[in-house]
Write a protein that holds these residues in place. Structure first.
Motif, mmCIF file in Angstrom:
data_model
loop_
_atom_site.group_PDB
_atom_site.id
_atom_site.type_symbol
_atom_site.label_atom_id
_atom_site.label_comp_id
_atom_site.label_asym_id
_atom_site.label_seq_id
_atom_site.Cartn_x
_atom_site.Cartn_y
_atom_site.Cartn_z
ATOM 1 N N ARG A 110 0.833 -1.212 0.000
ATOM 2 C CA ARG A 110 0.000 0.000 0.000
ATOM 3 C C ARG A 110 0.863 1.256 0.000
ATOM 4 O O ARG A 110 0.453 2.303 -0.519
ATOM 5 N N ALA A 111 2.074 1.168 0.579
ATOM 6 C CA ALA A 111 2.973 2.328 0.586
ATOM 7 C C ALA A 111 3.397 2.722 -0.816
ATOM 8 O O ALA A 111 3.738 3.882 -1.059
ATOM 9 N N THR A 112 3.380 1.781 -1.745
ATOM 10 C CA THR A 112 3.780 2.072 -3.117
ATOM 11 C C THR A 112 2.592 2.111 -4.082
ATOM 12 O O THR A 112 2.768 2.294 -5.278
ATOM 13 N N THR A 113 1.380 1.980 -3.523
ATOM 14 C CA THR A 113 0.164 2.045 -4.359
ATOM 15 C C THR A 113 -0.826 3.041 -3.763
ATOM 16 O O THR A 113 -0.767 4.225 -4.069
ATOM 17 N N ALA A 114 -1.708 2.565 -2.888
ATOM 18 C CA ALA A 114 -2.791 3.406 -2.376
ATOM 19 C C ALA A 114 -2.280 4.617 -1.609
ATOM 20 O O ALA A 114 -2.741 5.746 -1.808
ATOM 21 N N ARG A 115 -1.309 4.400 -0.718
ATOM 22 C CA ARG A 115 -0.817 5.512 0.097
ATOM 23 C C ARG A 115 -0.008 6.488 -0.758
ATOM 24 O O ARG A 115 -0.078 7.705 -0.563
#
Length: 408
Positions: free
Chosen positions: A353-358
């Motif tokens: 998620r750190a490299t996508t959604a966030r």
């Protein structure tokens, strides 16, 4: 909004590189990056550059071209929120910066955009140093060269003689800081980057106030290289929108970040990769630097401020500082793995998620990118393996789509 860059007004009769958006149902294991929502046997329907449907295989629409990946993972395109496309990730930085011709910088950026696409990176936030990224953005926007989505800062702004003065836009005094910002905006910058410290704090209060205010007057965010508590606290209080790298932090500083909803883009890759003796020596990293990196990686206490910030709720976003020696633009796994190992991400799902959604939220695309959901732009990758279980699977990206166009 400010006046767009001059190239915006050029007529493009035909793009040199372009592709049609597919109308395709892709079957596989769907990692949506909405929390930990996973569809083990599912599909994603890409249509007109958008995500038209997501669900179980049994719900897939009929009469549409089908690509069956054989159970491989479908997930959102990844975003590298701290990179330098015109640094090659191989050679020493000051030499490249001072002696690369502009044409060589362009070729390096082009090659690194290809490497990024092959690695599943669909958005790169290029934090400059020099202004080559402005031209990379133009090349992609005008179809001169295929690349990921780009957010670019133009030249990083520093005080005269400041950190990496040999490659950035030097300025002295409040008025000159404003001029430096306006120059980047004129060139088409999406954000402003400042080097707020090295061993000491940089910028006078008047300079820091001016550079932050001028960025915001032009309607764009400003981010700061800030690597220890006094600098992080200072730039946060002066109103920057993001912290690059991060470092030691007191509880007071963490609370300021929380109150102001400021993310940190961590960049562990240089430490982690250069600590690997075999890799570092192959890239000509000197022995003293290898020993320094190994000591830094082994001492997890030095990351305590970042871990406490993450656990307190400060958003942690993926960035590799790609372009640094041995940190090539297709090296994704070392950063994500260390984010989990050191504890700024509790598990693989959160690292993804750190490299996508966030990352999408931090980069201003939270409503349009970062997750596989109906109505979002069709930026998606196909991975041979299960990255939620083994991050090393991300070394096997087989397809990359941007706006539903097959880029790899």
């Amino acid at each position: 909004m400010p006046e767009p860059p001059a190239w915006h007004y050029q007529k493009i009769t035909k793009r040199m590189f372009d592709a049609e958006a597919v109308d395709t149902v892709v079957l596989g294991r769907v990692l949506t990056c909405v929390g930990e929502y996973l569809i083990e046997d599912g599909f994603v329907h890409l249509k007109d550059g958008m995500i038209a449907a997501v669900g179980a295989r049994s719900e897939a629409p009929e009469g549409v071209t089908v690509v069956d990946t054989g159970g491989k993972t479908l997930m959102p395109g990844m975003m590298n929120s701290h990179a330098h496309l015109s640094w090659d990730g191989i050679h020493e930085l000051s030499q490249q910066s001072m002696y690369d011709a502009p044409e060589i910088r362009a070729y390096k950026a082009a090659g690194n955009m290809v490497k990024s696409l092959r690695a599943g990176i669909t958005l790169v936030r290029d934090l400059g140093v020099h202004d080559a990224n402005l031209f990379a953005k133009q090349a992609v926007a005008q179809g001169i060269f295929p690349g990921p989505r780009l957010l670019v800062s133009g030249e990083a702004i520093i005080q005269t003689g400041g950190h990496t003065y040999w490659v950035c836009r030097e300025a002295s005094g409040a008025d000159e800081m404003r001029r430096a910002v306006r120059e980047q905006v004129r060139g088409g910058a999406d954000l402003i980057k400042i080097m707020a410290c090295h061993d000491t704090l940089e910028f006078t209060d008047a300079e820091l106030e001016a550079v932050v205010d001028e960025a915001h007057r032009n309607g764009i965010p400003i981010t700061a290289h800030a690597t220890y508590n006094d600098c992080i606290k200072r730039v946060a209080e002066f109103g920057v929108d993001c912290v690059e790298h991060g470092g030691s932090m007191t509880d007071e500083t963490i609370q300021i970040l929380l109150d102001r909803k400021l993310p940190i883009v961590t960049t562990f890759s240089a430490l982690v990769i250069q600590a690997n003796e075999d890799i570092a020596r192959a890239f000509g990293i000197p022995e003293w630097k290898i020993a320094e990196r190994q000591k830094a990686v082994a001492d997890k206490s030095r990351f305590d401020g970042l871990v406490r910030a993450a656990k307190a709720g400060v958003p942690i976003v993926f960035g590799t500082d790609a372009g640094s020696p041995a940190v090539e633009h297709d090296r994704i796994v070392p950063e994500l793995g260390f984010m989990v190992e050191v504890g700024v991400c509790p598990d693989n799902f959160d690292a993804l998620r750190a490299t996508t959604a966030r990352a999408a939220t931090q980069d201003g695309f939270g409503d349009t990118l970062g997750t596989l959901e109906v109505g979002k732009w069709a930026d998606m990758i196909v991975v041979d393996g299960n990255p939620d279980q083994d991050l090393a699977a991300l070394e096997r990206v087989e397809m990359t789509f941007i706006d539903g166009k097959r880029m790899h």
